[in-house]
Write a protein that holds these residues in place. Structure first.
Motif, PDB file in Angstrom:
ATOM      1  N   SER A  52       0.837  -1.217   0.000  1.00  0.00           N
ATOM      2  CA  SER A  52       0.000   0.000   0.000  1.00  0.00           C
ATOM      3  C   SER A  52       0.862   1.253   0.000  1.00  0.00           C
ATOM      4  CB  SER A  52      -0.894   0.042   1.239  1.00  0.00           C
ATOM      5  OG  SER A  52      -1.760  -1.034   1.240  1.00  0.00           O
ATOM      6  N   MET A  61       5.370  -9.198  -3.732  1.00  0.00           N
ATOM      7  CA  MET A  61       4.216  -9.713  -3.000  1.00  0.00           C
ATOM      8  C   MET A  61       4.070 -11.212  -3.285  1.00  0.00           C
ATOM      9  SD  MET A  61       0.825  -7.458  -2.605  1.00  0.00           S
ATOM     10  CE  MET A  61       0.006  -7.667  -4.151  1.00  0.00           C
ATOM     11  N   GLY A  97     -12.744 -13.765 -10.627  1.00  0.00           N
ATOM     12  CA  GLY A  97     -11.902 -12.583 -10.840  1.00  0.00           C
ATOM     13  C   GLY A  97     -10.804 -12.418  -9.806  1.00  0.00           C
ATOM     14  N   LEU A  99      -7.630 -13.959  -7.557  1.00  0.00           N
ATOM     15  CA  LEU A  99      -6.622 -15.014  -7.587  1.00  0.00           C
ATOM     16  C   LEU A  99      -5.909 -15.200  -6.246  1.00  0.00           C
ATOM     17  CD1 LEU A  99      -5.070 -14.129 -11.064  1.00  0.00           C
ATOM     18  CD2 LEU A  99      -6.876 -15.775 -10.567  1.00  0.00           C
ATOM     19  N   HIS A 100      -6.416 -14.546  -5.203  1.00  0.00           N
ATOM     20  CA  HIS A 100      -5.795 -14.702  -3.877  1.00  0.00           C
ATOM     21  C   HIS A 100      -6.305 -15.999  -3.243  1.00  0.00           C
ATOM     22  CE1 HIS A 100      -5.546 -10.346  -4.597  1.00  0.00           C
ATOM     23  NE2 HIS A 100      -4.444 -10.402  -3.865  1.00  0.00           N
ATOM     24  N   ASP A 101      -5.374 -16.891  -2.893  1.00  0.00           N
ATOM     25  CA  ASP A 101      -5.873 -18.156  -2.336  1.00  0.00           C
ATOM     26  C   ASP A 101      -5.242 -18.578  -1.016  1.00  0.00           C
ATOM     27  OD1 ASP A 101      -3.386 -18.952  -3.214  1.00  0.00           O
ATOM     28  OD2 ASP A 101      -4.093 -20.666  -4.376  1.00  0.00           O
ATOM     29  N   GLY A 103      -5.446 -17.213   2.114  1.00  0.00           N
ATOM     30  CA  GLY A 103      -6.413 -17.210   3.218  1.00  0.00           C
ATOM     31  C   GLY A 103      -7.439 -18.308   3.046  1.00  0.00           C
ATOM     32  N   SER A 145     -14.275 -16.746  -0.524  1.00  0.00           N
ATOM     33  CA  SER A 145     -13.230 -15.803  -0.151  1.00  0.00           C
ATOM     34  C   SER A 145     -13.093 -14.725  -1.223  1.00  0.00           C
ATOM     35  CB  SER A 145     -11.899 -16.571  -0.008  1.00  0.00           C
ATOM     36  OG  SER A 145     -10.855 -15.698   0.343  1.00  0.00           O
ATOM     37  N   THR A 149     -11.782  -5.604  -3.370  1.00  0.00           N
ATOM     38  CA  THR A 149     -13.091  -4.947  -3.251  1.00  0.00           C
ATOM     39  C   THR A 149     -13.895  -5.142  -4.544  1.00  0.00           C
ATOM     40  OG1 THR A 149     -11.872  -2.935  -3.771  1.00  0.00           O
ATOM     41  CG2 THR A 149     -12.574  -3.183  -1.513  1.00  0.00           C
ATOM     42  N   GLY A 175     -12.520 -12.801   4.004  1.00  0.00           N
ATOM     43  CA  GLY A 175     -11.471 -12.174   3.194  1.00  0.00           C
ATOM     44  C   GLY A 175     -11.297 -10.750   3.699  1.00  0.00           C
TER      45      GLY A 175
END
Ligand code: B12
Length: 207
Positions: A52, A61, A97, A99-101, A103, A145, A149, A175
Motif C-alpha cells: 500500500s 508480493m 476474478g 486469484l488470492h488463495d 487465506g 473468499s 473490493t 477475506g
C-alpha cells in the motif's frame, strides 16, 4: 524469538529459510497458532502494508506469498490435528476474478482439521462452479473468499443463485475487505474474520 525470524524470512522471500525455521519451531514445541499468526500471517500483513505504501510491488508480493505458502505447507499436518467425525460438507473457493488463495487455503485446512469434509474448488470460481460442486457433493455450506473490493459483488451472485434455485445451502463469506455489514447486505448466512471463526460458524450451521 524465532517466530520473528520466520516473519523476517517471509519478508526476505527466503522460502527455504521459512521452511527450516517453521520446522525448528515445531520441534521446539512452539504453539502452532503463534507460528501461524505472528510468523506467517503477521508477515503477510506487513507485506500488504508495504505494498500500500509503494515500498513493495506485485513481484515481491508474490515471492513473499510463495515463501509463506511453503511455511504453511510445513505447518499443515500440525494444524489439521484433532480431526473428528465428519461434521458437514463444505465447498470453498475464491470468487470470480480473484486469484488470492492463501487465506482460503488456510480456512480450508482448519475446517478440515475441525472435522468437516472440505472440497476446495480453487480460485476465480464462478457461480455455476460453486453450485454444481455443491450439488454434486451434497454440501451444507458454500464458503467464499474475496480479497479484492472489486470481486466482493461476486459473492452476492452466488447467494442469489442459491435462493433462486431454492437450495438449502448456508453461505459463509470472508477475506480482508469483507465486513459483517456487507455479508448482511448480500444475505450471506455468516461473515467470519478468520479460520477459527469460520469453524465456529460452520458448526452452528450443522448443529
Ligand atoms: C499475497 C497477495 C497477493 C498475491 C496472491 C498470491 C496468492 N496465491 O494468494 C498476488 C501477488 C498474486 C496478488 C495479486 C494482486 N493483488 Co494482492 N495481496 C496479497 C497480500 C499481500 C496478502 C494476502 C494474503 O495472502 N494474506 C494472508 C492471508 C492468510 O490472509 P487473508 O487472505 O486475509 O485470509 C484471512 C482472512 O481474511 C480470512 N478469510 C479469507 N478468506 C476467507 C474465506 C472465508 C469463507 C472465511 C470465513 C474467512 C476467510 O481468514 C484468513 C485467515 O485468517 C494482500 C495484502 C493483505 N494483507 O491482505 C494484497 C492485496 C489483497 N492485493 C491487492 C491488490 C490490489 C492486488 C492486485 C490487483 C495487484 C495488481 N495491481 O496486479 C492483484 C490482483 C490479482 C487478482 N486478480 O486476484 C490489494 C487489494 C486492495 C483491495 N481492497 O481491493 C491488497 C489488500 C494489497 C493492498 N494493500 O493494496 N496479491
Amino acid at each position: 524469538m524465532s517466530v520473528e525470524k520466520i516473519f523476517d524470512a517471509v519478508l526476505d522471500f527466503e522460502e527455504d529459510d521459512v521452511v527450516a525455521l517453521v520446522k525448528k519451531e515445531i520441534t521446539a514445541g512452539t504453539d502452532v497458532a503463534k507460528i501461524l499468526n505472528e510468523g506467517l500471517i503477521g508477515a503477510m500483513d506487513e507485506v500488504g502494508k508495504q505494498f500500500s505504501a509503494g515500498i513493495l510491488f506485485v513481484p515481491e508480493m508474490l515471492m513473499a506469498a510463495q515463501a509463506m505458502k511453503a511455511g504453511l505447507d510445513e505447518l499443515k499436518p500440525h494444524l489439521a490435528k484433532g480431526a473428528s467425525a465428519t461434521r458437514g460438507t463444505v465447498i470453498i473457493g475464491t470468487v470470480k476474478g480473484d486469484l488470492h488463495d492463501i487465506g482460503k487455503n488456510l480456512v480450508a485446512m482448519i475446517m478440515e482439521g475441525a472435522g468437516f469434509e472440505v472440497f476446495d474448488v480453487g480460485m476465480d470460481v464462478d457461480v455455476e462452479k460453486f453450485l454444481s460442486a455443491a450439488k454434486e457433493k451434497n454440501a451444507n455450506i458454500i464458503a467464499m473468499s474475496a480479497l479484492l473490493t472489486t470481486t466482493m459483488p461476486a459473492m452476492e451472485e452466488v447467494v442469489k443463485a442459491i435462493r433462486a434455485q431454492g437450495l438449502s445451502i448456508k453461505t459463509l463469506v470472508g477475506g480482508a475487505p469483507v465486513t459483517p455489514a456487507f455479508a448482511q447486505k448480500i444475505g450471506a448466512d455468516a461473515y467470519c474474520e478468520d479460520a477459527p471463526a469460520a469453524v465456529e460458524a460452520a458448526r452452528s450451521f450443522v448443529a
